[in-house]
Design a protein around this motif. Structure first.
Motif, PDB file in Angstrom:
ATOM      1  N   MET A 187      46.439  29.417  48.624  1.00  0.00           N
ATOM      2  CA  MET A 187      47.319  29.840  49.713  1.00  0.00           C
ATOM      3  C   MET A 187      47.097  31.309  50.059  1.00  0.00           C
ATOM      4  SD  MET A 187      51.306  28.704  49.917  1.00  0.00           S
ATOM      5  CE  MET A 187      51.906  30.309  49.424  1.00  0.00           C
ATOM      6  N   GLY A 188      47.130  31.640  51.318  1.00  0.00           N
ATOM      7  CA  GLY A 188      46.834  33.005  51.730  1.00  0.00           C
ATOM      8  C   GLY A 188      48.013  33.934  51.533  1.00  0.00           C
ATOM      9  N   MET A 189      47.740  35.219  51.577  1.00  0.00           N
ATOM     10  CA  MET A 189      48.799  36.211  51.404  1.00  0.00           C
ATOM     11  C   MET A 189      48.939  37.102  52.637  1.00  0.00           C
ATOM     12  SD  MET A 189      48.658  37.470  47.425  1.00  0.00           S
ATOM     13  CE  MET A 189      46.924  37.780  47.262  1.00  0.00           C
ATOM     14  N   THR A 190      50.153  37.569  52.868  1.00  0.00           N
ATOM     15  CA  THR A 190      50.404  38.566  53.905  1.00  0.00           C
ATOM     16  C   THR A 190      49.919  39.917  53.382  1.00  0.00           C
ATOM     17  OG1 THR A 190      52.555  39.195  53.050  1.00  0.00           O
ATOM     18  CG2 THR A 190      52.528  37.334  54.573  1.00  0.00           C
ATOM     19  N   VAL A 191      49.937  40.927  54.221  1.00  0.00           N
ATOM     20  CA  VAL A 191      49.480  42.256  53.788  1.00  0.00           C
ATOM     21  C   VAL A 191      50.307  42.756  52.608  1.00  0.00           C
ATOM     22  CG1 VAL A 191      49.121  44.642  54.462  1.00  0.00           C
ATOM     23  CG2 VAL A 191      48.837  42.861  56.123  1.00  0.00           C
ATOM     24  N   VAL A 192      51.632  42.625  52.744  1.00  0.00           N
ATOM     25  CA  VAL A 192      52.496  43.170  51.689  1.00  0.00           C
ATOM     26  C   VAL A 192      52.309  42.387  50.389  1.00  0.00           C
ATOM     27  CG1 VAL A 192      54.926  43.347  51.002  1.00  0.00           C
ATOM     28  CG2 VAL A 192      54.161  44.323  53.171  1.00  0.00           C
ATOM     29  N   GLU A 193      52.119  41.076  50.480  1.00  0.00           N
ATOM     30  CA  GLU A 193      51.862  40.293  49.264  1.00  0.00           C
ATOM     31  C   GLU A 193      50.582  40.778  48.589  1.00  0.00           C
ATOM     32  OE1 GLU A 193      54.212  36.348  50.963  1.00  0.00           O
ATOM     33  OE2 GLU A 193      52.026  36.359  50.938  1.00  0.00           O
ATOM     34  N   LYS A 194      49.551  41.031  49.397  1.00  0.00           N
ATOM     35  CA  LYS A 194      48.286  41.518  48.820  1.00  0.00           C
ATOM     36  C   LYS A 194      48.465  42.885  48.152  1.00  0.00           C
ATOM     37  CE  LYS A 194      44.441  39.487  51.324  1.00  0.00           C
ATOM     38  NZ  LYS A 194      43.351  39.789  52.282  1.00  0.00           N
ATOM     39  N   ILE A 195      49.207  43.751  48.826  1.00  0.00           N
ATOM     40  CA  ILE A 195      49.408  45.103  48.280  1.00  0.00           C
ATOM     41  C   ILE A 195      50.181  45.025  46.966  1.00  0.00           C
ATOM     42  CG2 ILE A 195      50.579  47.330  48.665  1.00  0.00           C
ATOM     43  CD1 ILE A 195      49.958  46.990  51.660  1.00  0.00           C
ATOM     44  N   LEU A 196      51.232  44.203  46.958  1.00  0.00           N
ATOM     45  CA  LEU A 196      52.050  44.099  45.742  1.00  0.00           C
ATOM     46  C   LEU A 196      51.275  43.448  44.595  1.00  0.00           C
ATOM     47  CD1 LEU A 196      55.607  43.235  47.113  1.00  0.00           C
ATOM     48  CD2 LEU A 196      54.891  45.322  45.917  1.00  0.00           C
ATOM     49  N   ALA A 197      50.446  42.452  44.921  1.00  0.00           N
ATOM     50  CA  ALA A 197      49.648  41.806  43.873  1.00  0.00           C
ATOM     51  C   ALA A 197      48.722  42.841  43.227  1.00  0.00           C
ATOM     52  CB  ALA A 197      48.844  40.649  44.459  1.00  0.00           C
ATOM     53  N   ARG A 198      48.051  43.612  44.063  1.00  0.00           N
ATOM     54  CA  ARG A 198      47.134  44.630  43.549  1.00  0.00           C
ATOM     55  C   ARG A 198      47.895  45.650  42.683  1.00  0.00           C
ATOM     56  NH1 ARG A 198      47.316  49.876  43.880  1.00  0.00           N
ATOM     57  NH2 ARG A 198      48.020  49.749  46.021  1.00  0.00           N
ATOM     58  N   ALA A 199      49.026  46.128  43.217  1.00  0.00           N
ATOM     59  CA  ALA A 199      49.759  47.196  42.520  1.00  0.00           C
ATOM     60  C   ALA A 199      50.417  46.698  41.243  1.00  0.00           C
ATOM     61  CB  ALA A 199      50.802  47.798  43.457  1.00  0.00           C
ATOM     62  N   ALA A 200      50.655  45.385  41.162  1.00  0.00           N
ATOM     63  CA  ALA A 200      51.283  44.843  39.959  1.00  0.00           C
ATOM     64  C   ALA A 200      50.243  44.262  39.013  1.00  0.00           C
ATOM     65  CB  ALA A 200      52.304  43.772  40.352  1.00  0.00           C
ATOM     66  N   GLY A 201      48.964  44.332  39.408  1.00  0.00           N
ATOM     67  CA  GLY A 201      47.890  43.832  38.551  1.00  0.00           C
ATOM     68  C   GLY A 201      47.896  42.316  38.426  1.00  0.00           C
ATOM     69  N   LEU A 202      48.281  41.627  39.500  1.00  0.00           N
ATOM     70  CA  LEU A 202      48.344  40.167  39.480  1.00  0.00           C
ATOM     71  C   LEU A 202      47.340  39.591  40.475  1.00  0.00           C
ATOM     72  CD1 LEU A 202      52.238  39.908  39.628  1.00  0.00           C
ATOM     73  CD2 LEU A 202      50.818  39.416  37.622  1.00  0.00           C
ATOM     74  N   PRO A 203      46.787  38.386  40.179  1.00  0.00           N
ATOM     75  CA  PRO A 203      45.842  37.793  41.130  1.00  0.00           C
ATOM     76  C   PRO A 203      46.517  37.448  42.462  1.00  0.00           C
ATOM     77  CG  PRO A 203      46.294  36.288  39.289  1.00  0.00           C
ATOM     78  CD  PRO A 203      46.946  37.589  38.957  1.00  0.00           C
ATOM     79  N   SER A 204      47.766  37.011  42.404  1.00  0.00           N
ATOM     80  CA  SER A 204      48.476  36.724  43.646  1.00  0.00           C
ATOM     81  C   SER A 204      49.980  36.772  43.388  1.00  0.00           C
ATOM     82  CB  SER A 204      48.097  35.338  44.182  1.00  0.00           C
ATOM     83  OG  SER A 204      48.617  34.345  43.324  1.00  0.00           O
ATOM     84  N   VAL A 205      50.740  36.930  44.461  1.00  0.00           N
ATOM     85  CA  VAL A 205      52.198  36.865  44.356  1.00  0.00           C
ATOM     86  C   VAL A 205      52.702  36.017  45.522  1.00  0.00           C
ATOM     87  CG1 VAL A 205      52.415  39.166  43.310  1.00  0.00           C
ATOM     88  CG2 VAL A 205      52.603  38.921  45.798  1.00  0.00           C
ATOM     89  N   LYS A 206      53.930  35.527  45.397  1.00  0.00           N
ATOM     90  CA  LYS A 206      54.531  34.805  46.519  1.00  0.00           C
ATOM     91  C   LYS A 206      55.972  35.269  46.714  1.00  0.00           C
ATOM     92  CE  LYS A 206      55.842  30.746  43.832  1.00  0.00           C
ATOM     93  NZ  LYS A 206      55.886  31.477  42.554  1.00  0.00           N
ATOM     94  N   VAL A 207      56.508  34.949  47.859  1.00  0.00           N
ATOM     95  CA  VAL A 207      57.860  35.396  48.219  1.00  0.00           C
ATOM     96  C   VAL A 207      58.846  35.036  47.114  1.00  0.00           C
ATOM     97  CG1 VAL A 207      59.756  35.077  49.876  1.00  0.00           C
ATOM     98  CG2 VAL A 207      57.401  35.217  50.680  1.00  0.00           C
ATOM     99  N   GLY A 208      59.653  35.995  46.719  1.00  0.00           N
ATOM    100  CA  GLY A 208      60.685  35.750  45.716  1.00  0.00           C
ATOM    101  C   GLY A 208      60.251  36.132  44.309  1.00  0.00           C
ATOM    102  N   ASP A 209      58.946  36.260  44.077  1.00  0.00           N
ATOM    103  CA  ASP A 209      58.490  36.716  42.757  1.00  0.00           C
ATOM    104  C   ASP A 209      59.050  38.109  42.498  1.00  0.00           C
ATOM    105  OD1 ASP A 209      56.994  34.464  42.574  1.00  0.00           O
ATOM    106  OD2 ASP A 209      55.024  35.442  42.693  1.00  0.00           O
ATOM    107  N   VAL A 210      59.321  38.380  41.234  1.00  0.00           N
ATOM    108  CA  VAL A 210      59.774  39.723  40.887  1.00  0.00           C
ATOM    109  C   VAL A 210      58.625  40.469  40.222  1.00  0.00           C
ATOM    110  CG1 VAL A 210      61.395  41.065  39.528  1.00  0.00           C
ATOM    111  CG2 VAL A 210      62.138  38.966  40.645  1.00  0.00           C
TER     112      VAL A 210
END
Ligand code: SF4
Lengths: 163, 428
Positions: free
Chosen positions: B1-24
């Protein structure tokens, strides 16, 4: 059980709760005097300690919108009031959790000044009208901060865990 | 599943391969900004260390920016003493991105950060100011936090417990008609979404109109995204972002941009065609109380304000000067102009803009927040009406709870200065 000391409408801004002209005052111990300053009568009652701790401010949608000023939370915390609102703006909600101001999001809440409310674990019961309203659960992640007693002790614990 | 810009930024900054809405997540912070409210941040920061036996230490002083802007020069001994305390702290902790009350490097925080290249695409930026949303204009995920949360960031270098927000995609097409621009677009959008329509969400801006828009215009729309309740506004970094950072901010190191995946999921899509948009005005006392200028034309105005982090940049001052050149501010109306930064002020001097504005009768003030919040200078008298290019019109804003503030673009403000009543610049 606690009394509703004021029932407010939608979009109550932090300028209303704590006017910008008092922003040079920053310390939580000094901010309470300016709570709702431009609502002269209410401000005077708060300052005169007319309300017992736990008294409730009821708000509509988007309570605490606008400026990120934390004084808007510390000023209410200083009066030991709680806020029950239909929805709460993001920064105000986070600031409240961080400082330990009790805030309850209750999307359907209907209450007027003078009503007696009971806040349970997941509901708000209006004892005056007999109506019950569901609370919206706060995200679990925020619970850690509340359980620690606010963001300062929480951060302190995280910091100590690192060393 | 694709990510929005903010999802991509947060994944990178949190050291995660991906994140989705609602993840903490707990993203690393790339830049942490405060203004005079650093006085409270310092207080809370020192409290964090109390009883730990550790000396108070900022995780990375090079990632902290402190800019004096809200009350410059200080309006009271209290503010001056707060500023003095902050100066001491800045020196003690080796904070280099510090902008004091100065005529060369001073200005409003939301102008200084882009101007000095402190913000880059893909960054996580936090600031103790709700209009920190501005920096989304450079492709960063940038949002406002409270002072205690900032103290936590200073201590840990991460933002704790950030919930990945849902994103609203805003697609803007069409060419702006004459006398209509980015400010009218964002006022129109806020009117459409309402003051809480984007609560807890991000506004991601797309479309040909945005691609063609200057960084100055993008800063104005991201700045005001918070007035629809948005956690942040964001324009994914592109050729204009690179141009701005290279040419205007003098950045020389590599600037990677982050763009959304084509299959990213949005909670809502809003489409706007600006080709038929009229100049917009937000009426007292809510920013979402938006009307087209002709609906409020003729309203008498005692104070015109041009400036702020929303519309105090060179193109804004130039647009106003183009209208006012050779004309006079109406009797009974005063006009206050405050450039967003000292650099902009200097450029406006060089181009003769300041001269034109002063000759028309405007008072040009030092860079800073000035009348925007009205605690310092430019407060309204009882029941006076202001027409302002700033971003908020809540009761009590501009220093007087009985005053009324209308919000508009620089051209509407300038055209109205000449007549003393709210005026449609297309008819001027
Ligand atoms: S100019 Fe106004 S909105 Fe911008 S940072 Fe200053 S006070 Fe806030």
């Amino acid at each position: 059980m606690s009394k509703v000391i004021i029932a407010l409408g939608n979009d109550i801004s932090t300028d209303d709760i704590y006017p910008g002209r008092f922003m040079a005052t920053v310390l939580p111990s000094e901010t309470p005097q300016f709570a709702f300053f431009d609502r002269t009568e209410f401000n005077a009652q708060l300052k005169a300690k007319a309300f017992p701790p736990g008294s409730i401010i009821v708000g509509g949608e988007n309570f605490g919108c606008g400026s990120s000023r934390e004084q808007a939370c510390s000023t209410l915390k200083g009066h030991e009031v709680a806020v029950v609102a239909r929805s709460i703006s993001r920064i105000f909600l986070q600031n409240s959790i961080n400082l330990g101001l009790q805030v309850v999001i209750c999307p359907g809440i209907e209450a007027s000044e003078g009503d007696e409310l009971e806040i349970t674990a997941d509901q708000v019961i209006n004892r005056t009208t007999g109506q019950r309203f569901e609370q919206m659960k706060l995200p679990a992640a925020r619970k850690g901060i509340m359980d620690a007693g606010g963001l300062i002790p929480y951060t302190r614990a995280r910091l100590m865990a690192r060393t | 599943m694709g990510m929005t810009v903010v999802e991509k930024i947060l994944a990178r900054a949190a050291g995660l391969p991906s994140v989705k809405v609602g993840d903490v997540v707990e993203p690393k912070v790339d830049l942490a900004m405060s203004h005079e409210n650093a006085a409270l941040v310092i207080n809370q920061f020192l409290e964090v260390f109390q009883g730990t036996g550790l000396a108070p230490k900022i995780w990375d002083p090079s990632r902290i920016a402190i800019i004096f802007d809200h009350r410059v020069p200080a309006e009271s001994p209290k503010t001056a003493t707060n500023q003095k305390k902050i100066r001491g702290f800045v020196a003690e902790h080796g904070i280099t991105k510090f902008h004091d009350v100065r005529g060369d490097v001073g200005g409003i925080c939301h102008q200084i950060l882009p101007e000095y290249g402190y913000v880059r695409p893909g960054y996580v930026v936090v600031g103790t100011d709700s209009h920190t949303t501005s920096h989304g204009a450079l492709g960063a995920f940038s949002f406002g936090i409270g002072a205690t949360e900032m103290a936590s960031v200073w201590s840990l270098g991460i933002a704790v417990n950030i919930e990945v927000p849902a994103t609203i995609k805003v697609v803007v097409k069409g060419e702006f008609p004459p006398m209509v621009g980015p400010k009218d677009l964002i006022l129109h959008l806020i009117g459409k979404l309402t003051a809480q329509g984007a609560n807890y969400k991000v506004l991601e801006f797309h479309g040909e109109t945005i691609r063609k828009m200057s960084t100055s215009g993008r800063l104005a729309i991201c700045n005001m995204s918070v007035e629809a309740g948005a956690t942040s506004g964001i324009v994914p970094g592109d050729a204009e972002t690179l141009r701005y950072l290279r040419e205007e901010a003098g950045v020389t190191d590599p600037i990677p941009c982050v763009t959304p995946d084509p299959e990213a999921t949005y909670i809502q899509t809003v489409e706007i065609d600006v080709s038929t948009l009229a100049p917009q005005v937000a009426c007292p006392h809510m920013v979402d109380h938006v009307k087209s200028v002709d609906q409020v034309a003729g309203t008498k105005v005692q104070q015109i304000v041009i400036g702020s982090c929303t519309n105090g940049r060179l193109d804004d001052l130039e647009a106003a000067a183009d209208i006012l050149r050779g004309k006079k501010v109406a009797e009974g109306t005063r006009m206050l102009v405050f450039p967003a930064s000292s650099k902009i002020f200097a450029k406006a001097l060089d181009k003769g803009i300041v001269h034109d504005l002063m000759k028309a009768g405007a008072v040009v003030m030092n860079s800073g927040c000035g009348p925007c919040l009205g605690v310092h200078e430019g407060a309204l008298g009882d029941h006076e009406v202001a027409l302002s290019t700033t971003n908020r019109n809540f009761k009590g804003r501009m220093g007087n709870p009985t005053g009324e503030v209308y919000l508009c673009s620089p051209v509407v403000a300038a055209a109205s200065a000449i007549t003393g009543v709210i005026t449609d610049p297309r008819k001027g």
